[in-house]
Motif scaffolding. Structure first.
Motif, PDB file in Angstrom:
ATOM      1  N   VAL A 168       0.949  -1.268   0.028  1.00  0.00           N
ATOM      2  CA  VAL A 168      -0.040   0.108  -0.107  1.00  0.00           C
ATOM      3  C   VAL A 168       0.793   1.209   0.037  1.00  0.00           C
ATOM      4  N   VAL A 169       2.024   1.321  -0.026  1.00  0.00           N
ATOM      5  CA  VAL A 169       3.125   2.261   0.057  1.00  0.00           C
ATOM      6  C   VAL A 169       4.012   2.276  -1.124  1.00  0.00           C
ATOM      7  N   ASP A 170       4.153   3.431  -2.152  1.00  0.00           N
ATOM      8  CA  ASP A 170       5.088   3.187  -3.005  1.00  0.00           C
ATOM      9  C   ASP A 170       6.431   3.786  -2.846  1.00  0.00           C
ATOM     10  N   ASP A 171       6.762   4.741  -1.823  1.00  0.00           N
ATOM     11  CA  ASP A 171       7.941   5.063  -1.453  1.00  0.00           C
ATOM     12  C   ASP A 171       8.217   5.293   0.038  1.00  0.00           C
ATOM     13  N   ILE A 172       9.195   4.510   0.843  1.00  0.00           N
ATOM     14  CA  ILE A 172       9.416   4.733   2.255  1.00  0.00           C
ATOM     15  C   ILE A 172      10.850   5.234   2.470  1.00  0.00           C
ATOM     16  N   VAL A 173      10.785   6.531   3.038  1.00  0.00           N
ATOM     17  CA  VAL A 173      11.826   7.348   3.528  1.00  0.00           C
ATOM     18  C   VAL A 173      12.244   7.217   4.840  1.00  0.00           C
ATOM     19  N   GLY A 174      13.470   7.084   5.414  1.00  0.00           N
ATOM     20  CA  GLY A 174      13.632   6.855   6.636  1.00  0.00           C
ATOM     21  C   GLY A 174      14.752   7.906   7.175  1.00  0.00           C
ATOM     22  N   ALA A 175      14.593   8.402   8.492  1.00  0.00           N
ATOM     23  CA  ALA A 175      15.320   9.423   9.053  1.00  0.00           C
ATOM     24  C   ALA A 175      15.627   9.085  10.423  1.00  0.00           C
ATOM     25  N   GLY A 176      16.931   9.701  10.709  1.00  0.00           N
ATOM     26  CA  GLY A 176      17.458   9.105  12.146  1.00  0.00           C
ATOM     27  C   GLY A 176      18.728   9.791  12.355  1.00  0.00           C
ATOM     28  N   ARG A 177      19.234   9.787  13.604  1.00  0.00           N
ATOM     29  CA  ARG A 177      20.735  10.105  14.050  1.00  0.00           C
ATOM     30  C   ARG A 177      21.703   9.279  13.794  1.00  0.00           C
ATOM     31  N   SER A 178      21.502   7.945  13.639  1.00  0.00           N
ATOM     32  CA  SER A 178      22.428   6.950  13.474  1.00  0.00           C
ATOM     33  C   SER A 178      22.559   6.479  11.814  1.00  0.00           C
ATOM     34  N   ILE A 179      23.675   6.854  11.358  1.00  0.00           N
ATOM     35  CA  ILE A 179      23.731   6.349   9.933  1.00  0.00           C
ATOM     36  C   ILE A 179      23.806   4.689   9.744  1.00  0.00           C
ATOM     37  N   GLU A 180      24.599   4.296  10.684  1.00  0.00           N
ATOM     38  CA  GLU A 180      24.579   2.648  10.927  1.00  0.00           C
ATOM     39  C   GLU A 180      23.379   2.107  10.988  1.00  0.00           C
ATOM     40  N   ASN A 181      22.427   2.600  11.824  1.00  0.00           N
ATOM     41  CA  ASN A 181      21.051   2.074  11.723  1.00  0.00           C
ATOM     42  C   ASN A 181      20.371   2.210  10.595  1.00  0.00           C
ATOM     43  N   LEU A 182      20.368   3.516   9.906  1.00  0.00           N
ATOM     44  CA  LEU A 182      19.901   3.634   8.652  1.00  0.00           C
ATOM     45  C   LEU A 182      20.135   2.862   7.421  1.00  0.00           C
ATOM     46  N   GLU A 183      21.594   2.516   7.531  1.00  0.00           N
ATOM     47  CA  GLU A 183      22.116   1.722   6.358  1.00  0.00           C
ATOM     48  C   GLU A 183      21.618   0.360   6.826  1.00  0.00           C
ATOM     49  N   THR A 184      21.391  -0.037   7.952  1.00  0.00           N
ATOM     50  CA  THR A 184      20.755  -1.290   8.268  1.00  0.00           C
ATOM     51  C   THR A 184      19.453  -1.437   7.696  1.00  0.00           C
ATOM     52  N   ALA A 185      18.649  -0.375   8.202  1.00  0.00           N
ATOM     53  CA  ALA A 185      17.227  -0.263   7.694  1.00  0.00           C
ATOM     54  C   ALA A 185      17.206  -0.434   6.167  1.00  0.00           C
ATOM     55  N   LEU A 186      18.113   0.282   5.330  1.00  0.00           N
ATOM     56  CA  LEU A 186      18.128   0.113   3.786  1.00  0.00           C
ATOM     57  C   LEU A 186      18.484  -1.247   3.315  1.00  0.00           C
ATOM     58  N   GLU A 187      19.440  -1.863   4.194  1.00  0.00           N
ATOM     59  CA  GLU A 187      19.875  -3.327   3.677  1.00  0.00           C
ATOM     60  C   GLU A 187      18.760  -4.431   4.025  1.00  0.00           C
ATOM     61  N   LEU A 188      17.800  -3.989   4.995  1.00  0.00           N
ATOM     62  CA  LEU A 188      16.905  -4.965   5.400  1.00  0.00           C
ATOM     63  C   LEU A 188      15.615  -4.572   4.458  1.00  0.00           C
ATOM     64  N   GLU A 189      15.866  -3.596   3.628  1.00  0.00           N
ATOM     65  CA  GLU A 189      14.657  -3.089   2.864  1.00  0.00           C
ATOM     66  C   GLU A 189      13.283  -2.770   3.415  1.00  0.00           C
ATOM     67  N   ILE A 190      13.652  -2.238   4.900  1.00  0.00           N
ATOM     68  CA  ILE A 190      12.719  -1.455   5.400  1.00  0.00           C
ATOM     69  C   ILE A 190      12.226   0.033   5.183  1.00  0.00           C
ATOM     70  N   VAL A 191      13.446   0.566   4.380  1.00  0.00           N
ATOM     71  CA  VAL A 191      13.297   1.884   3.846  1.00  0.00           C
ATOM     72  C   VAL A 191      13.703   1.844   2.260  1.00  0.00           C
ATOM     73  N   ASP A 192      13.317   2.896   1.554  1.00  0.00           N
ATOM     74  CA  ASP A 192      13.956   2.608  -0.089  1.00  0.00           C
ATOM     75  C   ASP A 192      15.112   3.561   0.069  1.00  0.00           C
ATOM     76  N   ARG A 193      15.110   4.546   1.011  1.00  0.00           N
ATOM     77  CA  ARG A 193      16.215   5.462   0.817  1.00  0.00           C
ATOM     78  C   ARG A 193      16.209   6.050   2.262  1.00  0.00           C
ATOM     79  N   TYR A 194      17.236   6.896   2.895  1.00  0.00           N
ATOM     80  CA  TYR A 194      17.326   7.460   3.878  1.00  0.00           C
ATOM     81  C   TYR A 194      17.905   9.100   3.857  1.00  0.00           C
ATOM     82  N   CYS A 195      17.726   9.732   4.730  1.00  0.00           N
ATOM     83  CA  CYS A 195      18.262  11.028   4.934  1.00  0.00           C
ATOM     84  C   CYS A 195      18.516  11.237   6.449  1.00  0.00           C
TER      85      CYS A 195
END
Length: 288
Positions: A30-57
């Motif tokens: 039900v969602v086309d694009d998921i963007v993640g944001a947070g303070r930890s680049i390591e956590n955001l990289e993990t979220a990207l690798e796990l396909e939780i988000v499509d990209r992050y800032c």
């Protein structure tokens, strides 16, 4: 199939709560694009690798640009500061919602900052584990759980319905509740148990009659009871401070029952102890 759809979802704080929502909506298609944001680049990289988000800032203001729905999933004391940054960058017609365990203080922080054309729908999914971070997220966290929404007089009906549908798609039963009722109920069924668990671990961990750490002898009962004391300390510090009045009321109520139990043990009141334990057992058994 569902006619519910989100073009772009931005999750601020891609951990257990935010990450699991993203995964649930992704799995539902039900969602086309998921963007993640947070303070930890390591956590955001993990979220990207796990396909939780499509990209992050790393910049949350950049992350919300063009978003149809923004989900706040950081410690609740950060909400006011974040909302002050994010709301001016959100597009007209978009919705800000959250997963905070306290609602009165969150509404007090955010509603005065709302610009025209941006809706805020306060929410709280009643689900979780003691784990945190992107690796803790899983798509079925909210399945067959409840999510409480606490709209205020200025919450647009259409925005409330959108957020209601979002949580239903994620698998939750949605309950709409008055703000103060939510905070007092959660102080009793969630916030107080965490305070007790943290206190119990400290009390036992500081026991110094013997040289060894007696926590090493803990078995299933102690481990199960205190599991929630492994939860994120920052999150629970913020909850304790932002739901202070309701939590203190419940802590005092708990202290009264503990004092009664303590006196019955001291006095050797076997029948009173049995009655106390039986009443507790019956109440507990009724919720299974």
């Amino acid at each position: 199939m569902t006619d519910f759809h989100i073009g772009r979802l931005t999750v601020i704080g891609v951990g257990l709560i935010g990450g699991s929502l993203a995964l649930a909506l992704r799995d539902a298609g039900v969602v086309d694009d998921i963007v993640g944001a947070g303070r930890s680049i390591e956590n955001l990289e993990t979220a990207l690798e796990l396909e939780i988000v499509d990209r992050y800032c790393l910049d949350p203001v950049e992350a919300v640009q063009g978003a149809d729905l923004v989900f706040l999933s950081t410690p609740v004391q950060t909400f006011g500061s974040l909302a002050g940054q994010l709301l001016p960058a959100m597009k007209p017609g978009s919705i800000l919602t959250d997963g905070g365990s306290v609602k009165g203080d969150v509404i007090h922080q955010i509603e005065p900052l709302l610009p025209p054309g941006i809706a805020f729908v306060p929410g709280h999914p009643i689900a979780g584990t003691e784990n945190s971070g992107a690796t803790a997220a899983f798509s079925t966290l909210y399945r067959d759980k409840r999510c409480i929404l606490t709209p205020t007089p200025i919450t647009p009906a259409a925005a409330l319905e959108t957020v209601r549908r979002m949580w239903q798609v994620a698998g939750s039963e949605v309950v709409v509740m008055e703000v103060e009722k939510h905070d007092r109920i959660l102080a009793a069924i969630s916030h107080l148990p965490h305070m007790i668990a943290y206190t119990l671990v400290n009390a036992v961990g500081s026991y110094d009659r013997f040289e060894e750490n007696i926590l090493e002898y803990s078995a299933g009962g102690f481990r199960d009871f205190t599991r929630i004391a492994s939860s994120d300390p920052t999150m629970w510090r913020d909850i304790a401070l932002t739901n202070r009045e309701a939590l203190l009321e419940m802590m005092e109520r708990y202290e009264n029952f503990l004092a009664e139990l303590k006196e019955d043990i001291r006095s050797g009141e076997g029948q009173k102890l049995y009655d106390f334990f039986l009443k507790s057992k019956l109440l507990r058994d009724a919720i299974l």
